[in-house]
Scaffold this active site. Sequence first.
Site, PDB file in Angstrom:
ATOM      1  N   GLU A   1       0.826  -1.212   0.000  1.00  0.00           N
ATOM      2  CA  GLU A   1       0.000   0.000   0.000  1.00  0.00           C
ATOM      3  C   GLU A   1       0.860   1.262   0.000  1.00  0.00           C
ATOM      4  O   GLU A   1       0.514   2.246  -0.646  1.00  0.00           O
ATOM      5  CB  GLU A   1      -0.982  -0.004   1.179  1.00  0.00           C
TER       6      GLU A   1
ATOM      7  N   CYS B   1       2.325  -4.973 -10.250  1.00  0.00           N
ATOM      8  CA  CYS B   1       3.477  -5.483 -10.985  1.00  0.00           C
ATOM      9  C   CYS B   1       3.184  -6.926 -11.410  1.00  0.00           C
ATOM     10  O   CYS B   1       2.627  -7.703 -10.628  1.00  0.00           O
ATOM     11  CB  CYS B   1       4.703  -5.445 -10.066  1.00  0.00           C
TER      12      CYS B   1
ATOM     13  N   CYS C   1      10.375  -5.484  -6.546  1.00  0.00           N
ATOM     14  CA  CYS C   1      11.317  -6.005  -7.543  1.00  0.00           C
ATOM     15  C   CYS C   1      12.211  -4.849  -8.001  1.00  0.00           C
ATOM     16  O   CYS C   1      11.946  -3.689  -7.674  1.00  0.00           O
ATOM     17  CB  CYS C   1      10.570  -6.631  -8.717  1.00  0.00           C
TER      18      CYS C   1
HETATM   19 ZN   LIG Z   1      -2.592  -2.931  -4.901  1.00  0.00          ZN
HETATM   20 ZN   LIG Z   2       7.556  -5.120  -9.206  1.00  0.00          ZN
END
Ligand SMILES: [Zn+2]
Ligand SMILES: [Zn+2]
Length: 187
Positions: A135, A145, A169
């Site tokens: 969040e 993602c 990431c």
């Molecule tokens: Zn989300």
């Molecule tokens: Zn990511």
Amino acid sequence: MIIIVPIGDIPGDVLSFLHSNLSAFYARFGIEVRVIGGLSISAFSHAFDMYRGQFLGRAFLPALSLVKRDFRALAVLGVVNVDLYEPGLNFIFGIAHPGFGVALISLHRLYPEFYGEPPDRKLLKERALKEAMHELGHVFGLEHCPNPKCVMHFSNSIIDTDIKSWMYCESCLRKLEKNISRSHVRG
Ligand SMILES: [Zn+2]
Ligand SMILES: [Zn+2]
């Protein structure tokens, strides 16, 4: 500064786990993380839907944005123990409003007991950290993602939450760095 605001009865071990891990991560941006005295859940009775037995997530955001203003914080993260929903969704783990700079997570569906499994504090805390990082990522302009290991991957269920790591990431991390340095400049 990022401020963590417990709303209602939030276990101290979960709060201190969030505090220490978010502090350790956001220190790289020179951002301090602080936990402040909580708000009462009774202040949000208007958010409760008695037919669903759940609270409307977005109804908590205006109060959090007042905290953000009062403390001149970069972001505010509310933590509740009650079950949250949004219109059109059975439940939500959390919600973020990048424009307000605020987010909210619920521990309710992070307890293994919720799924009929034995209590596991370590698992509960890891899940809470993942939701908090997710969040806050939204607050700082990140979107979902496609990488299932990235903390910005969308969690449809607790299984997705358990698959992903609590870290962004490399590509999300780069975006985060860019967005945070911009928001520091804006003040
Ligand atoms: Zn989300
Ligand atoms: Zn990511």
